[in-house]
Write a protein that holds these residues in place. Sequence first.
Motif, PDB file in Angstrom:
ATOM      1  N   ASP A 472       0.918  -1.113  -0.002  1.00 43.60           N
ATOM      2  CA  ASP A 472       0.210  -0.233  -0.027  1.00 43.60           C
ATOM      3  C   ASP A 472       0.830   1.220   0.022  1.00 43.60           C
ATOM      4  OD1 ASP A 472       0.916   0.678   2.452  1.00 43.60           O
ATOM      5  OD2 ASP A 472      -0.749  -0.261   3.687  1.00 43.60           O
ATOM      6  N   ASP A 473       0.217   2.435   0.013  1.00 39.75           N
ATOM      7  CA  ASP A 473       0.843   3.804  -0.008  1.00 39.75           C
ATOM      8  C   ASP A 473       2.086   4.034   1.066  1.00 39.75           C
ATOM      9  OD1 ASP A 473      -0.242   4.041  -2.415  1.00 39.75           O
ATOM     10  OD2 ASP A 473      -1.729   5.716  -1.671  1.00 39.75           O
ATOM     11  N   ASP A 474       1.704   3.220   2.252  1.00 45.49           N
ATOM     12  CA  ASP A 474       2.565   3.382   3.314  1.00 45.49           C
ATOM     13  C   ASP A 474       3.806   2.284   3.263  1.00 45.49           C
ATOM     14  OD1 ASP A 474       1.185   5.228   4.435  1.00 45.49           O
ATOM     15  OD2 ASP A 474      -0.227   3.788   5.167  1.00 45.49           O
ATOM     16  N   GLY A 475       3.637   1.579   2.199  1.00 44.84           N
ATOM     17  CA  GLY A 475       4.953   0.296   2.180  1.00 44.84           C
ATOM     18  C   GLY A 475       4.298  -0.731   2.790  1.00 44.84           C
ATOM     19  N   ASN A 476       3.127  -1.062   3.295  1.00 40.69           N
ATOM     20  CA  ASN A 476       2.777  -2.117   3.886  1.00 40.69           C
ATOM     21  C   ASN A 476       2.357  -3.392   2.956  1.00 40.69           C
ATOM     22  OD1 ASN A 476       3.635  -1.354   6.552  1.00 40.69           O
ATOM     23  ND2 ASN A 476       1.452  -0.115   6.467  1.00 40.69           N
ATOM     24  N   LEU A 477       2.532  -4.587   3.306  1.00 38.31           N
ATOM     25  CA  LEU A 477       2.124  -5.578   2.478  1.00 38.31           C
ATOM     26  C   LEU A 477       0.732  -5.816   2.466  1.00 38.31           C
ATOM     27  CD1 LEU A 477       3.641  -7.881   0.911  1.00 38.31           C
ATOM     28  CD2 LEU A 477       3.244  -9.286   2.902  1.00 38.31           C
ATOM     29  N   THR A 478       0.017  -5.685   1.456  1.00 37.66           N
ATOM     30  CA  THR A 478      -1.234  -5.848   1.164  1.00 37.66           C
ATOM     31  C   THR A 478      -1.894  -7.436   1.317  1.00 37.66           C
ATOM     32  OG1 THR A 478      -1.275  -6.173  -0.994  1.00 37.66           O
ATOM     33  CG2 THR A 478      -1.610  -3.858  -0.120  1.00 37.66           C
ATOM     34  N   LYS A 479      -2.910  -7.490   0.976  1.00 40.15           N
ATOM     35  CA  LYS A 479      -3.612  -9.021   1.110  1.00 40.15           C
ATOM     36  C   LYS A 479      -3.229  -9.616  -0.358  1.00 40.15           C
ATOM     37  CE  LYS A 479      -6.084 -12.459   3.068  1.00 40.15           C
ATOM     38  NZ  LYS A 479      -4.735 -13.286   3.092  1.00 40.15           N
ATOM     39  N   LEU A 480      -3.174  -9.020  -1.230  1.00 40.86           N
ATOM     40  CA  LEU A 480      -2.598  -9.276  -2.470  1.00 40.86           C
ATOM     41  C   LEU A 480      -1.516  -9.583  -2.630  1.00 40.86           C
ATOM     42  CD1 LEU A 480      -3.163  -9.571  -5.819  1.00 40.86           C
ATOM     43  CD2 LEU A 480      -2.492  -7.318  -5.830  1.00 40.86           C
ATOM     44  N   GLY A 481      -0.507  -8.717  -1.878  1.00 47.47           N
ATOM     45  CA  GLY A 481       0.882  -9.014  -1.740  1.00 47.47           C
ATOM     46  C   GLY A 481       1.264 -10.212  -0.933  1.00 47.47           C
ATOM     47  N   GLU A 482       0.518 -10.398  -0.036  1.00 48.71           N
ATOM     48  CA  GLU A 482       0.738 -11.701   0.716  1.00 48.71           C
ATOM     49  C   GLU A 482       0.673 -12.922  -0.186  1.00 48.71           C
ATOM     50  OE1 GLU A 482       0.455 -12.655   4.307  1.00 48.71           O
ATOM     51  OE2 GLU A 482       0.426 -10.817   4.896  1.00 48.71           O
ATOM     52  N   ILE A 483      -0.428 -12.982  -1.042  1.00 50.28           N
ATOM     53  CA  ILE A 483      -0.493 -14.082  -2.083  1.00 50.28           C
ATOM     54  C   ILE A 483       0.635 -14.074  -2.917  1.00 50.28           C
ATOM     55  CG2 ILE A 483      -2.252 -15.171  -3.507  1.00 50.28           C
ATOM     56  CD1 ILE A 483      -4.523 -13.646  -1.883  1.00 50.28           C
ATOM     57  N   MET A 484       0.745 -12.631  -3.326  1.00 46.19           N
ATOM     58  CA  MET A 484       1.756 -12.921  -4.775  1.00 46.19           C
ATOM     59  C   MET A 484       3.095 -13.444  -3.893  1.00 46.19           C
ATOM     60  SD  MET A 484       0.708  -9.178  -6.401  1.00 46.19           S
ATOM     61  CE  MET A 484       2.709  -8.740  -6.801  1.00 46.19           C
ATOM     62  N   SER A 485       3.574 -12.862  -2.726  1.00 47.17           N
ATOM     63  CA  SER A 485       4.956 -13.404  -2.272  1.00 47.17           C
ATOM     64  C   SER A 485       4.799 -14.971  -2.254  1.00 47.17           C
ATOM     65  CB  SER A 485       5.006 -12.860  -0.988  1.00 47.17           C
ATOM     66  OG  SER A 485       4.198 -13.484   0.054  1.00 47.17           O
ATOM     67  N   GLU A 486       3.714 -15.748  -2.365  1.00 48.06           N
ATOM     68  CA  GLU A 486       3.835 -17.276  -2.135  1.00 48.06           C
ATOM     69  C   GLU A 486       4.154 -17.887  -3.451  1.00 48.06           C
ATOM     70  OE1 GLU A 486       3.193 -19.200   0.563  1.00 48.06           O
ATOM     71  OE2 GLU A 486       2.866 -17.451   1.910  1.00 48.06           O
ATOM     72  N   PHE A 487       4.086 -17.247  -4.410  1.00 47.36           N
ATOM     73  CA  PHE A 487       4.470 -17.815  -5.910  1.00 47.36           C
ATOM     74  C   PHE A 487       5.878 -17.594  -6.014  1.00 47.36           C
ATOM     75  CE2 PHE A 487      -0.138 -17.059  -6.264  1.00 47.36           C
ATOM     76  CZ  PHE A 487      -0.473 -17.990  -7.008  1.00 47.36           C
ATOM     77  N   PRO A 488       6.770 -18.432  -6.223  1.00 42.26           N
ATOM     78  CA  PRO A 488       8.006 -18.237  -6.840  1.00 42.26           C
ATOM     79  C   PRO A 488       8.236 -17.778  -8.222  1.00 42.26           C
ATOM     80  CG  PRO A 488       7.351 -20.777  -6.837  1.00 42.26           C
ATOM     81  CD  PRO A 488       6.151 -19.904  -6.378  1.00 42.26           C
ATOM     82  N   LEU A 489       7.729 -16.761  -8.367  1.00 38.06           N
ATOM     83  CA  LEU A 489       7.861 -16.179  -9.666  1.00 38.06           C
ATOM     84  C   LEU A 489       8.083 -14.716  -9.395  1.00 38.06           C
ATOM     85  CD1 LEU A 489       4.444 -17.636 -10.917  1.00 38.06           C
ATOM     86  CD2 LEU A 489       6.508 -18.457 -11.414  1.00 38.06           C
ATOM     87  N   ASP A 490       8.333 -13.974 -10.557  1.00 35.83           N
ATOM     88  CA  ASP A 490       8.498 -12.586 -10.500  1.00 35.83           C
ATOM     89  C   ASP A 490       7.087 -11.812 -10.211  1.00 35.83           C
ATOM     90  OD1 ASP A 490      11.023 -12.653 -11.421  1.00 35.83           O
ATOM     91  OD2 ASP A 490      10.668 -11.176 -12.733  1.00 35.83           O
ATOM     92  N   PRO A 491       7.135 -10.608  -9.629  1.00 34.18           N
ATOM     93  CA  PRO A 491       5.910 -10.179  -9.007  1.00 34.18           C
ATOM     94  C   PRO A 491       4.936  -9.599 -10.024  1.00 34.18           C
ATOM     95  CG  PRO A 491       7.687  -8.838  -8.156  1.00 34.18           C
ATOM     96  CD  PRO A 491       8.260  -9.970  -9.178  1.00 34.18           C
ATOM     97  N   GLN A 492       5.449  -9.557 -11.390  1.00 32.72           N
ATOM     98  CA  GLN A 492       4.452  -9.353 -12.345  1.00 32.72           C
ATOM     99  C   GLN A 492       3.715 -10.797 -12.729  1.00 32.72           C
ATOM    100  OE1 GLN A 492       7.513  -7.891 -12.370  1.00 32.72           O
ATOM    101  NE2 GLN A 492       7.494  -6.100 -13.128  1.00 32.72           N
ATOM    102  N   MET A 493       4.482 -11.797 -12.697  1.00 31.78           N
ATOM    103  CA  MET A 493       3.769 -12.833 -13.052  1.00 31.78           C
ATOM    104  C   MET A 493       2.844 -13.588 -12.246  1.00 31.78           C
ATOM    105  SD  MET A 493       5.237 -16.358 -14.886  1.00 31.78           S
ATOM    106  CE  MET A 493       6.763 -15.410 -15.885  1.00 31.78           C
ATOM    107  N   SER A 494       3.110 -13.161 -10.738  1.00 32.19           N
ATOM    108  CA  SER A 494       2.299 -13.455  -9.736  1.00 32.19           C
ATOM    109  C   SER A 494       1.003 -12.860  -9.557  1.00 32.19           C
ATOM    110  CB  SER A 494       2.903 -13.616  -8.203  1.00 32.19           C
ATOM    111  OG  SER A 494       4.495 -13.223  -8.361  1.00 32.19           O
ATOM    112  N   LYS A 495       1.362 -11.632 -10.009  1.00 33.16           N
ATOM    113  CA  LYS A 495       0.020 -10.809 -10.059  1.00 33.16           C
ATOM    114  C   LYS A 495      -1.036 -11.374 -10.928  1.00 33.16           C
ATOM    115  CE  LYS A 495      -2.703  -6.958 -10.021  1.00 33.16           C
ATOM    116  NZ  LYS A 495      -2.494  -5.605  -9.926  1.00 33.16           N
ATOM    117  N   MET A 496      -0.220 -11.470 -12.282  1.00 32.18           N
ATOM    118  CA  MET A 496      -1.085 -11.837 -13.267  1.00 32.18           C
ATOM    119  C   MET A 496      -1.999 -13.118 -12.892  1.00 32.18           C
ATOM    120  SD  MET A 496       0.700 -12.652 -16.916  1.00 32.18           S
ATOM    121  CE  MET A 496       1.303 -14.501 -17.096  1.00 32.18           C
TER     122      MET A 496
END
Length: 746
Positions: A472-496
Amino acid sequence: MATERRRKVSLFDVVEDPGGGAKKAKANGGTDLINRWNGKPYSQRYRDILEKRKTLPVWHQKDEFLQALKDNQTLILVGETGSGKTTQIPQFVLEAVDIETPDKRRKMMIACTQPRRVAAMSVSRRVAEEMDVNIGEEVGYSIRFEDCSSARTVLKYLTDGMLLREAMTDPLLERYKVIVLDEAHERTLATDVLFGLLKEVLRNRPDLKLVVMSATLEAEKFQGYFNGAPLMKVPGRLHPVEIFYTQEPERDYLEAAIRTVVQIHMCEPSGDILVFLTGEEEIEDACRKINKEVSNLGDQVGPVKVVPLYSTLPPAMQQKIFEPAPPPLKEGGPPGRKIVVSTNIAETSLTIDGIVYVIDPGFAKQVVYNPRVRVESLLVSPISKASAHQRSGRAGRTQPGKCFRLYTEKSFNNDLQPQTYPEILRSNLANTVLTLKKLGIDDLVHFDFMDPPAPETLMRALEVLNYLGALDDDGNLTKLGEIMSEFPLDPQMSKMLVVSPEFNCSNEILSISAMLSGTLGSSHQQLSSLGSMPPVGMHHRILIPNWFVRPREAQKAADEAKARFGHIDGDHLTLLNVYHAYKQNNEDPSWCYDNFVNHRALKSADNVRQQLVRIMARFNLKLCSSDFNSRDYYVNIRKAMLAGNFMQVAHLERTGHYLTVKDNQVVHLHPSNCLDHKPEWVIYNEYVLTSRNFIRTVTDIRGEWLVDIAPHYYDLSNFPQCEAKRVLERLYKKREKEKEEARSRK
Ligand code: CDP
Ligand code: MG
């Protein structure tokens, strides 16, 4: 043997301890008949290898090492490549340290990290053999998308990246008793992050021990970083190596390397040759040419066995580097030779015995990141003096050797940097920052980096993650970010992937992601000819496998086959076609052969896909597809891809060339693309730096989607003046008008 294993021992039951019991002492002497780990009698092969192991330099310091380990929480061990660090030290630890949990119900593990996948696989296999157990049982390995370990595993070799991933779910790394960070001198991104992390974990876990191993003396820097941890040196047993330089700079290092191989083979006494080159294609090319040139010489010279070594080589092929050289054709004839043509892997990660001649052109592929234009590339660049030193050292392992540097002495003195820059200073940190955030490290500025990355690079990473919605704008991990971090992929790909159910096409995005992140590594084509200017080929970090096989003798047929899979809207959809066809043909290897597609790469993609599906399931992300016959089928897929890749977009200018959006770099569509037209807007996966800049793996997208899907990134108040901006302005106006019309209709 169950009782033996459950026997109560003190934390550091050092071998010589009489209380440790005769049985245990015997196990170490090798006179024992029964293997402590699996209860089976030792094989003859075990005893043979043991004799060889005992001659390794680290064996002379075994007691000293174990004592130091007993007395300290952190230990630094420096030893010449080949002294036995990687294979022996974890075994010493295993013999001496009680790995049972305090409640005696489970065993803990010893971890040994490797920067390279090949090394993790190859070394664990060797150690399993040395311990006379099956790989994957007591000794295992773990690399991205491949876990070869079990509940029985007590010693695990894993890539540094995998250990970092494990820390995400097990922040104190509680499954480990001792962690060995090997090849620390390589200073990979993951190792550097682990340094900082482990320092913290050690404070919270007084029972955990850390051994940092390195092949170079830069280790004194580690000592300072680890609060004066003791430094143990293992003297190598290096024979003298004579160094030769070229008189003039070489115009074409590949050609020069091949010429030097042939000269050595014709003129020098017996001994194997190691040639350092930069990547798969170059290495395969060199192997072919060496074989050809040697066979042209007929029987004036001995037979050769030319073996390639690079990270994406299948494991069975990797084993070939350890096979002996062929014998002379006839008794007293010219010697047979093994010629290993390798990437940097052979510099310190893997030791090949019997090498007497080293050829060092002075280049290696290295990551370079430019935060200003957000481009990370693997560039062929000059190595450091430290690397050159390591390379030449490989010639003196078993007898005096020779090293041929294919550059001038002046160039060595004036052009090469003393040390290779740590990767953290040259990489895109988006993924690392996401991992750190997930690990609960919020204050990146004060994280204890051995070499802190440039603030601009950190800022860029935070910015990218914020645009993706992971922070988020304060630099805290969002719910989406939590899930993205679980994928062993680049952030762009996890987001997609995470958003793909919203576009009703997660099945297809899974297939595309799996195809893009196959574990087989890169397929860079050398676009420029080799010469004094290094051939630069490369791209974004994601290494995309070679899907299409193009044998020399059947190029036309191969191209026709590829065209049959081609999708006019882009390469991602072409990859999807290939994957679908593979599945429809029951994953049949002969179908792959007939259609010139790489079976091994597809099999691996299929495996990757299954693992990604499991992660999707963990987060209840729906698996779905649009109706194949609907107009939206491909549209939805393209939109979902854009949702992750909206920062990798290029616009076709009226002048006829593409400019990357916001960064305004001139780029060209890579000739390998499958498009039948030049789309106005494209997303791309790779940015290939050569004499011209190419974007590769591209797909056609619509400008309207940019406005719909990523308005926060395409915010025109914060956009450089350019043609794309003017087009976007029109698109925003068009959307406004549509909205108004809709309102007035109501
Ligand atoms: O880690 P370091 O470079 O100090 O040495 P190592 O990788 O533990 O290798 C020690 C020795 O084990 C090598 O010199 C080889 O003789 C042997 N080795 C082998 O024969 N086959 C392997 N796959 C790995 C090591
Ligand atoms: Mg090693």
